[in-house]
Design an enzyme around this catalytic site. Structure first.
Site, PDB file in Angstrom:
ATOM      1  N   GLY A 112       6.624  -4.520  26.609  1.00  0.00           N
ATOM      2  CA  GLY A 112       5.396  -4.518  25.793  1.00  0.00           C
ATOM      3  C   GLY A 112       4.949  -5.949  25.562  1.00  0.00           C
ATOM      4  N   GLY A 115       1.579  -7.215  24.235  1.00  0.00           N
ATOM      5  CA  GLY A 115       1.125  -6.782  22.905  1.00  0.00           C
ATOM      6  C   GLY A 115       1.146  -7.860  21.835  1.00  0.00           C
ATOM      7  N   TYR A 280      12.601  -7.430   7.425  1.00  0.00           N
ATOM      8  CA  TYR A 280      12.828  -7.957   6.073  1.00  0.00           C
ATOM      9  C   TYR A 280      14.289  -8.358   5.869  1.00  0.00           C
ATOM     10  CZ  TYR A 280       8.378  -8.230   3.923  1.00  0.00           C
ATOM     11  OH  TYR A 280       7.125  -8.676   3.612  1.00  0.00           O
ATOM     12  N   ASP A 336       5.332   2.706   5.989  1.00  0.00           N
ATOM     13  CA  ASP A 336       5.194   1.388   6.615  1.00  0.00           C
ATOM     14  C   ASP A 336       6.050   0.319   5.903  1.00  0.00           C
ATOM     15  OD1 ASP A 336       3.929  -0.304   8.566  1.00  0.00           O
ATOM     16  OD2 ASP A 336       2.700  -1.152   6.974  1.00  0.00           O
ATOM     17  N   HIS A 341      11.382  -1.581   4.361  1.00  0.00           N
ATOM     18  CA  HIS A 341      11.589  -2.925   3.806  1.00  0.00           C
ATOM     19  C   HIS A 341      12.077  -2.878   2.351  1.00  0.00           C
ATOM     20  CE1 HIS A 341       9.710  -3.963   7.467  1.00  0.00           C
ATOM     21  NE2 HIS A 341       8.458  -4.065   7.060  1.00  0.00           N
ATOM     22  N   LYS A 437      -1.680  -2.914   0.305  1.00  0.00           N
ATOM     23  CA  LYS A 437      -2.500  -3.785   1.161  1.00  0.00           C
ATOM     24  C   LYS A 437      -3.820  -4.042   0.457  1.00  0.00           C
ATOM     25  CE  LYS A 437      -0.395  -2.763   5.532  1.00  0.00           C
ATOM     26  NZ  LYS A 437      -0.137  -4.048   6.188  1.00  0.00           N
ATOM     27  N   ARG A 442      -0.760 -12.284  -1.744  1.00  0.00           N
ATOM     28  CA  ARG A 442       0.321 -11.932  -0.822  1.00  0.00           C
ATOM     29  C   ARG A 442       1.638 -12.332  -1.472  1.00  0.00           C
ATOM     30  NH1 ARG A 442       2.856 -15.230   3.506  1.00  0.00           N
ATOM     31  NH2 ARG A 442       4.136 -13.777   4.674  1.00  0.00           N
ATOM     32  N   GLN A 478       8.740 -14.279  -0.474  1.00  0.00           N
ATOM     33  CA  GLN A 478       7.642 -14.997   0.178  1.00  0.00           C
ATOM     34  C   GLN A 478       6.375 -14.849  -0.637  1.00  0.00           C
ATOM     35  OE1 GLN A 478       7.546 -12.745   3.899  1.00  0.00           O
ATOM     36  NE2 GLN A 478       5.806 -11.603   3.186  1.00  0.00           N
ATOM     37  N   LEU A 485      14.902 -18.172 -13.019  1.00  0.00           N
ATOM     38  CA  LEU A 485      15.421 -17.379 -14.126  1.00  0.00           C
ATOM     39  C   LEU A 485      14.655 -17.774 -15.376  1.00  0.00           C
ATOM     40  CD1 LEU A 485      17.630 -15.457 -15.250  1.00  0.00           C
ATOM     41  CD2 LEU A 485      19.058 -17.468 -15.600  1.00  0.00           C
TER      42      LEU A 485
HETATM   43  P1  NDP Z   1       0.748  -2.863  20.662  1.00  0.00           P
HETATM   44  O1  NDP Z   1      -0.068  -1.698  20.279  1.00  0.00           O
HETATM   45  O2  NDP Z   1       0.063  -4.172  20.872  1.00  0.00           O
HETATM   46  O3  NDP Z   1       1.544  -2.416  21.967  1.00  0.00           O
HETATM   47  C1  NDP Z   1       2.361  -3.290  22.737  1.00  0.00           C
HETATM   48  C2  NDP Z   1       2.115  -3.013  24.203  1.00  0.00           C
HETATM   49  O4  NDP Z   1       2.517  -1.686  24.509  1.00  0.00           O
HETATM   50  C3  NDP Z   1       0.661  -3.118  24.582  1.00  0.00           C
HETATM   51  O5  NDP Z   1       0.309  -4.427  24.914  1.00  0.00           O
HETATM   52  C4  NDP Z   1       0.570  -2.176  25.755  1.00  0.00           C
HETATM   53  O6  NDP Z   1       0.936  -2.879  26.917  1.00  0.00           O
HETATM   54  C5  NDP Z   1       1.621  -1.136  25.472  1.00  0.00           C
HETATM   55  N1  NDP Z   1       1.017   0.072  24.896  1.00  0.00           N
HETATM   56  C6  NDP Z   1       0.257   0.159  23.777  1.00  0.00           C
HETATM   57  N2  NDP Z   1      -0.085   1.442  23.548  1.00  0.00           N
HETATM   58  C7  NDP Z   1       0.481   2.177  24.526  1.00  0.00           C
HETATM   59  C8  NDP Z   1       0.500   3.559  24.827  1.00  0.00           C
HETATM   60  N3  NDP Z   1      -0.114   4.439  24.052  1.00  0.00           N
HETATM   61  N4  NDP Z   1       1.204   3.962  25.891  1.00  0.00           N
HETATM   62  C9  NDP Z   1       1.847   3.080  26.648  1.00  0.00           C
HETATM   63  N5  NDP Z   1       1.844   1.748  26.405  1.00  0.00           N
HETATM   64  C10 NDP Z   1       1.189   1.305  25.361  1.00  0.00           C
HETATM   65  O7  NDP Z   1       1.906  -2.990  19.621  1.00  0.00           O
HETATM   66  P2  NDP Z   1       2.441  -4.241  18.837  1.00  0.00           P
HETATM   67  O8  NDP Z   1       2.709  -5.349  19.799  1.00  0.00           O
HETATM   68  O9  NDP Z   1       1.576  -4.497  17.688  1.00  0.00           O
HETATM   69  O10 NDP Z   1       3.814  -3.681  18.256  1.00  0.00           O
HETATM   70  C11 NDP Z   1       4.890  -3.283  19.067  1.00  0.00           C
HETATM   71  C12 NDP Z   1       5.828  -2.397  18.283  1.00  0.00           C
HETATM   72  O11 NDP Z   1       6.274  -3.097  17.140  1.00  0.00           O
HETATM   73  C13 NDP Z   1       5.179  -1.125  17.771  1.00  0.00           C
HETATM   74  O12 NDP Z   1       6.164  -0.131  17.727  1.00  0.00           O
HETATM   75  C14 NDP Z   1       4.756  -1.505  16.352  1.00  0.00           C
HETATM   76  O13 NDP Z   1       4.665  -0.393  15.529  1.00  0.00           O
HETATM   77  C15 NDP Z   1       5.921  -2.407  15.948  1.00  0.00           C
HETATM   78  N6  NDP Z   1       5.554  -3.386  14.934  1.00  0.00           N
HETATM   79  C16 NDP Z   1       4.500  -4.220  15.100  1.00  0.00           C
HETATM   80  C17 NDP Z   1       4.211  -5.174  14.135  1.00  0.00           C
HETATM   81  C18 NDP Z   1       3.074  -6.125  14.324  1.00  0.00           C
HETATM   82  O14 NDP Z   1       2.904  -6.991  13.458  1.00  0.00           O
HETATM   83  N7  NDP Z   1       2.300  -6.030  15.375  1.00  0.00           N
HETATM   84  C19 NDP Z   1       5.019  -5.294  12.903  1.00  0.00           C
HETATM   85  C20 NDP Z   1       6.145  -4.406  12.857  1.00  0.00           C
HETATM   86  C21 NDP Z   1       6.381  -3.484  13.841  1.00  0.00           C
HETATM   87  P3  NDP Z   1       0.394  -2.518  28.394  1.00  0.00           P
HETATM   88  O15 NDP Z   1      -0.856  -1.760  28.247  1.00  0.00           O
HETATM   89  O16 NDP Z   1       0.217  -3.844  29.051  1.00  0.00           O
HETATM   90  O17 NDP Z   1       1.492  -1.739  28.994  1.00  0.00           O
HETATM   91  C1  BG6 Z   2       5.415  -4.654   8.897  1.00  0.00           C
HETATM   92  C2  BG6 Z   2       4.362  -3.680   8.466  1.00  0.00           C
HETATM   93  O1  BG6 Z   2       6.635  -4.002   9.051  1.00  0.00           O
HETATM   94  O2  BG6 Z   2       5.536  -5.665   7.910  1.00  0.00           O
HETATM   95  C3  BG6 Z   2       3.047  -4.385   8.233  1.00  0.00           C
HETATM   96  O3  BG6 Z   2       4.202  -2.709   9.505  1.00  0.00           O
HETATM   97  C4  BG6 Z   2       3.219  -5.531   7.265  1.00  0.00           C
HETATM   98  O4  BG6 Z   2       2.082  -3.477   7.740  1.00  0.00           O
HETATM   99  C5  BG6 Z   2       4.358  -6.413   7.717  1.00  0.00           C
HETATM  100  O5  BG6 Z   2       2.009  -6.267   7.245  1.00  0.00           O
HETATM  101  C6  BG6 Z   2       4.654  -7.484   6.678  1.00  0.00           C
HETATM  102  O6  BG6 Z   2       5.569  -8.379   7.206  1.00  0.00           O
HETATM  103  P1  BG6 Z   2       5.608  -9.874   6.670  1.00  0.00           P
HETATM  104  O7  BG6 Z   2       6.812 -10.444   7.310  1.00  0.00           O
HETATM  105  O8  BG6 Z   2       4.340 -10.508   7.118  1.00  0.00           O
HETATM  106  O9  BG6 Z   2       5.685  -9.782   5.189  1.00  0.00           O
END
Ligand code: NDP
Ligand code: BG6
Length: 592
Positions: A112, A115, A280, A336, A341, A437, A442, A478, A485
């Site tokens: 991924g 992403g 976290y 979430d 967390h 949110k 924050r 954070q 205290l």
């Molecule tokens: P993305 O939605 O950006 O997905 C990552 C990659 O997965 C994409 O670039 C795409 O790559 C592929 N993808 C997306 N949707 C699909 C689909 N439906 N089917 C197949 N491939 C898909 O996710 P994030 O990078 O934001 O997050 C990755 C994981 O981490 C997720 O499980 C998310 O819930 C979790 N997460 C994310 C956080 C964040 O801040 N972004 C925080 C905490 C957890 P391609 O099309 O090139 O294959």
């Molecule tokens: C992720 C949640 O796990 O934590 C987000 O999916 C949230 O919604 C994030 O924004 C917060 O993380 P941090 O490290 O920025 O406080």
């Protein structure tokens, strides 16, 4: 004065910590047998048991009981290849089979890679580890996703988010180039064994015949976790070292889907190979919770219903779900943030003293305390959703203004809950959680409000509201990390006037070194095979067991969230909930 790490007898500087604070197993200095003296530090970290009076050979014998030989392969129900977990490598050392840095590699495949998370967190964390010399000598990083990209394009994409975290070193640009040269890309489908076999070929070329250890970081939506794990384990597992999989949240949406996900993963992996991230747990002050509590005499004796009036776990963000509405609407803030967390912080805060700092001992205690939490009652929960708000000429959107969110969505973007732990230590103490949110600020913090001083001689100085005169310990996770205290103090002068002041450990002032990002710590732990900060499957089950009935009730009854303006302090319902238990949220105090 800086702490020095507790040392086992005969500790050698060769094993001295490269990363500072004490209390962290990895950072402890410990003695190792001569046969291990040439091994790199991170191969030895799991053998810290000598510090508890056990010898290394015993550890190896124990391992041998569960895994016949280091290079043995186990077959999972679905024929996935498993390799024996990490500490066997150290056992191999004891047996005289060397794993000097020259002879092994670690390959990290970010699945991924195109992403958001990969760009924002994973590649920058890997670079920071490289920059501070924490990655093994021979490592390779592969990005894997469906998007078509060349190695150069991946490097270009990654380079935009790398920062020189470490003291703005002069040669940082050079380090970045060196790092990027070790990053490669492979485009493939997530359900193609052939595509993973092609990746395997490339990995092998980079591994150059050395002992290979592999990590797959699943930075993808959870609905494709199993496909990837199946293909990776069948076609791209290491055949002579270990293979680990890091899994991002969300782990399901409820008890059933989480259990199904775990069952699916375990068709191809054993529990020891699965590293479930709750980032976290990688935050500095969350890791410090146990140190604060278990190594300071002034705190541990106070850690119970006898002295603590209530505990507050607060998470707030000053921005909405911008850009993640599609994901968020299927989950909501309880899934979430609260179920993972905040519950993890609660577990670390409230658990009994573990038998040791070993991952299993700590996680056993966390599971026990989560299981002791009384079922969550709907009347102890308040939910909210942000609405549009205009401030200083700027209009902030409502949650439902997001085009990926249905206009009649009832998904909470805010929740507050009162939890009670049904055990002798915490009987009757409210643990109040609040997460939201699009609030005014924050922050993530833990607030511990203590009881009144019985027969306080100075009570007349406090007016009628004695609650305002109680001590409060705040652990600000954070931003701007701090532990302070709140105490009552005499205002200097001839009279007898009291005020509330803070004994303040402000991290930026006390520790000039920048604090590593949570992902750095967790990635390094995964490379080292340290599981303490990862979620075990029974922990996950107990967390879902607690929250699933509440989530179902909210959804079945279609409970409407209380609307609150974007940028406000959240729904007033949260204040009534706290007041019901005689609590005032610490973060809304005039004093904060
Ligand atoms: P993305 O939605 O950006 O997905 C990552 C990659 O997965 C994409 O670039 C795409 O790559 C592929 N993808 C997306 N949707 C699909 C689909 N439906 N089917 C197949 N491939 C898909 O996710 P994030 O990078 O934001 O997050 C990755 C994981 O981490 C997720 O499980 C998310 O819930 C979790 N997460 C994310 C956080 C964040 O801040 N972004 C925080 C905490 C957890 P391609 O099309 O090139 O294959
Ligand atoms: C992720 C949640 O796990 O934590 C987000 O999916 C949230 O919604 C994030 O924004 C917060 O993380 P941090 O490290 O920025 O406080």
């Amino acid at each position: 004065m800086a702490f020095s790490s507790p040392k086992c007898p005969h500790s050698s500087s060769h094993f001295a910590p490269s990363r500072a604070p004490c209390g962290n197993l990895r950072d402890r200095a410990f003695a190792a047998p001569a046969s291990l003296q040439s091994s790199p530090k991170h191969l030895l970290t799991r053998l810290t048991s000598q510090c508890k009076g056990r010898d290394f050979t015993a550890v190896c014998r124990q391992e041998a009981a569960t895994a016949s030989t280091t290079t043995a392969k186990e077959t999972t129900p679905n024929g996935g290849l498993l390799t024996i977990p990490s500490s066997s490598k150290a056992c191999r050392d004891i047996a005289g089979i060397s794993t000097r840095e020259e002879e092994y590699t670690v390959s990290i495949t970010v699945v991924g890679a195109s992403g958001d998370l990969a760009k924002k967190k994973i590649f920058p964390a890997l670079f920071a580890l490289y920059d501070e010399g924490s990655l093994p000598k021979h490592f390779t990083i592969f990005g894997y996703a469906r998007s078509k990209m060349t190695d150069a394009e991946l490097r270009n994409m990654v380079s935009k988010t790398l920062t020189c975290r470490l003291d703005k070193r002069e040669n940082c640009g050079e380090k970045m180039d060196q790092f990027l040269k070790r990053c490669f890309y492979h485009s493939g489908q997530y359900n193609s064994e052939q595509n993973f076999a092609d990746l395997d070929k490339k990995l092998k070329e980079h591994e150059g015949g050395k002992l290979s250890n592999r990590i797959f970081y699943l930075s993808i939506p959870p609905n494709i976790f199993i496909d990837v794990v199946k293909c990776a384990s069948k076609s791209a597992s290491s055949t002579n070292g270990w293979t680990r999989v890091i899994v991002e949240k969300p782990f399901g949406r409820d008890y059933e889907s989480s259990a199904a996900l775990t069952r699916g993963l375990k068709e191809y992996l054993v529990e020891d190979q699965i590293f479930r991230i709750d980032h976290y747990l990688g935050k500095e002050l969350v890791e410090n919770l146990s140190v604060l509590r278990f190594s300071n005499l002034v705190f541990e004796p106070l850690w119970s219903r006898q002295y603590i009036r209530n505990v507050q776990l607060i998470f707030s963000e000053e921005f909405g779900t911008e850009g993640r509405g599609g994901y968020f609407d299927n989950y909501g803030i309880i899934r979430d943030v609260m179920q993972n967390h905040l519950l993890q912080i609660l577990a670390l805060f409230a658990m009994e003293t573990p038998a040791s700092l070993d991952a299993e001992d700590i996680r056993n205690e966390k599971v026990k305390v989560i299981r002791s939490i009384k079922p969550l009652q709907l009347e102890n929960v308040v939910i909210g959703q942000y609405k549009s708000h205009k401030k200083r000429g700027i209009t902030y959107p409502a949650y439902t203004d997001d085009r990926t969110v249905p206009s009649d969505s009832l998904t909470p973007t805010f929740a507050a809950a009162a939890l009670f732990i049904d055990n002798a230590r915490w009987d009757g103490v409210p643990f109040l959680m609040k997460a939201g949110k699009a609030l005014h600020t924050r922050r993530a913090e833990i607030r511990v409000q203590f009881r009144h001083v019985p027969g306080n001689l100075y009570k007349r100085s406090f007016g009628t509201d004695l609650d305002r005169a109680t001590n409060e310990l705040v652990i600000r996770v954070q931003p701007d990390e701090a532990i302070y205290l709140r105490i009552n103090n005499k205002i200097p002068g001839l009279g007898m006037r009291l005020d509330h002041s803070d004994l303040n450990l402000h991290y930026a002032a006390r520790y000039p070194k920048e604090i590593p990002d949570a992902y750095e710590r967790l990635l390094l732990d995964a490379i080292e095979g340290e599981r303490r900060l990862f979620i075990r499957s029974d922990e996950l089950d107990s967390a879902w067991e607690l929250f699933t009935p509440l989530l179902k009730e909210l959804e079945e009854k279609k409970v409407a969230p209380e609307l609150y303006p974007y940028g406000s302090r959240g729904p007033v319902g949260a204040h009534y909930l706290a007041a019901k238990y005689n609590v005032r949220w610490g973060d809304t105090n005039a004093l904060e």
